[in-house]
Design a protein around this motif. Sequence first.
Motif, PDB file in Angstrom:
ATOM      1  N   GLY A 102      27.765   1.456   0.970  1.00  0.00           N
ATOM      2  CA  GLY A 102      29.140   1.714   1.376  1.00  0.00           C
ATOM      3  C   GLY A 102      29.391   3.145   1.795  1.00  0.00           C
ATOM      4  N   ASN A 103      28.383   3.992   1.669  1.00  0.00           N
ATOM      5  CA  ASN A 103      28.583   5.413   1.953  1.00  0.00           C
ATOM      6  C   ASN A 103      27.517   5.991   2.872  1.00  0.00           C
ATOM      7  OD1 ASN A 103      30.923   6.481   0.212  1.00  0.00           O
ATOM      8  ND2 ASN A 103      29.801   5.100  -1.142  1.00  0.00           N
ATOM      9  N   GLN A 104      27.037   5.182   3.789  1.00  0.00           N
ATOM     10  CA  GLN A 104      26.050   5.702   4.732  1.00  0.00           C
ATOM     11  C   GLN A 104      26.689   6.814   5.549  1.00  0.00           C
ATOM     12  OE1 GLN A 104      24.362   2.419   6.886  1.00  0.00           O
ATOM     13  NE2 GLN A 104      23.436   1.570   5.053  1.00  0.00           N
ATOM     14  N   GLY A 105      25.979   7.908   5.630  1.00  0.00           N
ATOM     15  CA  GLY A 105      26.472   9.026   6.426  1.00  0.00           C
ATOM     16  C   GLY A 105      27.210  10.074   5.621  1.00  0.00           C
ATOM     17  N   ASN A 106      27.325   9.903   4.294  1.00  0.00           N
ATOM     18  CA  ASN A 106      27.923  10.974   3.498  1.00  0.00           C
ATOM     19  C   ASN A 106      27.050  11.252   2.273  1.00  0.00           C
ATOM     20  OD1 ASN A 106      28.832   9.484   1.163  1.00  0.00           O
ATOM     21  ND2 ASN A 106      30.616   8.802   2.299  1.00  0.00           N
ATOM     22  N   ALA A 107      27.444  12.242   1.504  1.00  0.00           N
ATOM     23  CA  ALA A 107      26.617  12.732   0.402  1.00  0.00           C
ATOM     24  C   ALA A 107      26.406  11.699  -0.698  1.00  0.00           C
ATOM     25  CB  ALA A 107      27.250  13.985  -0.190  1.00  0.00           C
ATOM     26  N   LEU A 108      27.312  10.768  -0.861  1.00  0.00           N
ATOM     27  CA  LEU A 108      27.151   9.767  -1.913  1.00  0.00           C
ATOM     28  C   LEU A 108      25.973   8.836  -1.649  1.00  0.00           C
ATOM     29  CD1 LEU A 108      30.835   8.879  -2.769  1.00  0.00           C
ATOM     30  CD2 LEU A 108      29.184  10.048  -4.213  1.00  0.00           C
ATOM     31  N   TYR A 109      25.611   8.667  -0.403  1.00  0.00           N
ATOM     32  CA  TYR A 109      24.453   7.842  -0.049  1.00  0.00           C
ATOM     33  C   TYR A 109      23.203   8.412  -0.699  1.00  0.00           C
ATOM     34  CZ  TYR A 109      20.912   5.455   2.751  1.00  0.00           C
ATOM     35  OH  TYR A 109      19.837   4.705   3.149  1.00  0.00           O
ATOM     36  N   ASP A 110      22.975   9.708  -0.511  1.00  0.00           N
ATOM     37  CA  ASP A 110      21.787  10.354  -1.070  1.00  0.00           C
ATOM     38  C   ASP A 110      21.810  10.336  -2.592  1.00  0.00           C
ATOM     39  OD1 ASP A 110      20.842  10.899   1.482  1.00  0.00           O
ATOM     40  OD2 ASP A 110      21.762  12.893   1.523  1.00  0.00           O
ATOM     41  N   GLU A 111      22.984  10.573  -3.183  1.00  0.00           N
ATOM     42  CA  GLU A 111      23.094  10.563  -4.643  1.00  0.00           C
ATOM     43  C   GLU A 111      22.778   9.181  -5.197  1.00  0.00           C
ATOM     44  OE1 GLU A 111      23.375  13.123  -6.515  1.00  0.00           O
ATOM     45  OE2 GLU A 111      24.101  14.643  -5.140  1.00  0.00           O
ATOM     46  N   ALA A 112      23.318   8.143  -4.579  1.00  0.00           N
ATOM     47  CA  ALA A 112      23.065   6.775  -5.041  1.00  0.00           C
ATOM     48  C   ALA A 112      21.595   6.421  -4.889  1.00  0.00           C
ATOM     49  CB  ALA A 112      23.950   5.784  -4.277  1.00  0.00           C
ATOM     50  N   GLN A 113      20.998   6.832  -3.790  1.00  0.00           N
ATOM     51  CA  GLN A 113      19.579   6.561  -3.559  1.00  0.00           C
ATOM     52  C   GLN A 113      18.722   7.219  -4.649  1.00  0.00           C
ATOM     53  OE1 GLN A 113      18.037   8.076   0.195  1.00  0.00           O
ATOM     54  NE2 GLN A 113      16.928   6.156   0.489  1.00  0.00           N
ATOM     55  N   TYR A 114      19.053   8.438  -5.004  1.00  0.00           N
ATOM     56  CA  TYR A 114      18.331   9.155  -6.058  1.00  0.00           C
ATOM     57  C   TYR A 114      18.506   8.448  -7.406  1.00  0.00           C
ATOM     58  CZ  TYR A 114      17.317  12.785  -9.508  1.00  0.00           C
ATOM     59  OH  TYR A 114      16.829  13.467 -10.582  1.00  0.00           O
ATOM     60  N   LEU A 115      19.727   8.026  -7.717  1.00  0.00           N
ATOM     61  CA  LEU A 115      19.985   7.350  -8.985  1.00  0.00           C
ATOM     62  C   LEU A 115      19.265   6.002  -9.061  1.00  0.00           C
ATOM     63  CD1 LEU A 115      23.755   8.263  -9.349  1.00  0.00           C
ATOM     64  CD2 LEU A 115      21.855   9.154 -10.737  1.00  0.00           C
ATOM     65  N   ILE A 116      19.192   5.302  -7.945  1.00  0.00           N
ATOM     66  CA  ILE A 116      18.443   4.037  -7.903  1.00  0.00           C
ATOM     67  C   ILE A 116      16.975   4.289  -8.235  1.00  0.00           C
ATOM     68  CG2 ILE A 116      17.582   2.228  -6.361  1.00  0.00           C
ATOM     69  CD1 ILE A 116      20.374   2.379  -4.962  1.00  0.00           C
ATOM     70  N   ALA A 117      16.413   5.357  -7.683  1.00  0.00           N
ATOM     71  CA  ALA A 117      15.013   5.691  -7.965  1.00  0.00           C
ATOM     72  C   ALA A 117      14.813   5.977  -9.455  1.00  0.00           C
ATOM     73  CB  ALA A 117      14.574   6.885  -7.120  1.00  0.00           C
ATOM     74  N   LEU A 118      15.770   6.643 -10.080  1.00  0.00           N
ATOM     75  CA  LEU A 118      15.676   6.909 -11.517  1.00  0.00           C
ATOM     76  C   LEU A 118      15.715   5.614 -12.321  1.00  0.00           C
ATOM     77  CD1 LEU A 118      17.986  10.041 -11.980  1.00  0.00           C
ATOM     78  CD2 LEU A 118      15.486   9.970 -11.858  1.00  0.00           C
ATOM     79  N   VAL A 119      16.615   4.710 -11.940  1.00  0.00           N
ATOM     80  CA  VAL A 119      16.699   3.414 -12.621  1.00  0.00           C
ATOM     81  C   VAL A 119      15.388   2.661 -12.453  1.00  0.00           C
ATOM     82  CG1 VAL A 119      17.834   1.154 -12.601  1.00  0.00           C
ATOM     83  CG2 VAL A 119      19.220   3.233 -12.489  1.00  0.00           C
TER      84      VAL A 119
END
Length: 107
Positions: free
Chosen positions: A60-77
């Motif tokens: 839901g946030n492609q193109g803004n900073a939340l995209y990268d943060e969510a991607q990083y958190l998914i990797a941690l999970v």
Amino acid sequence: MPSRLSDSRDSILGSLTALNQLGTIFYEAANAIDVGTLSNSAAQSVLSDARTALCGIMHGNQGNALYDEAQYLIALVDDIVGDYIYAREIRALQIAVCDALLNVNFA
């Protein structure tokens, strides 16, 4: 305010709220693991649901900073799913979520 900007603002606010709720969920899950009231299978379920929520935030946030943060958190999970879940791992996720909330930069 144009509707496009309003929709974008609402999406970002919704995503920030969801991240805040995930931080609370991780806090409660870690405490429950510590006292023995959350089984490993239930902890796996919490992580699976959290991953689903994070995927929604990411898409839901492609193109803004939340995209990268969510991607990083998914990797941690993904790094801790599948094995025995320890409270310290859930606490590390909680800290990462709080860090994401505090440091997200939309500039």
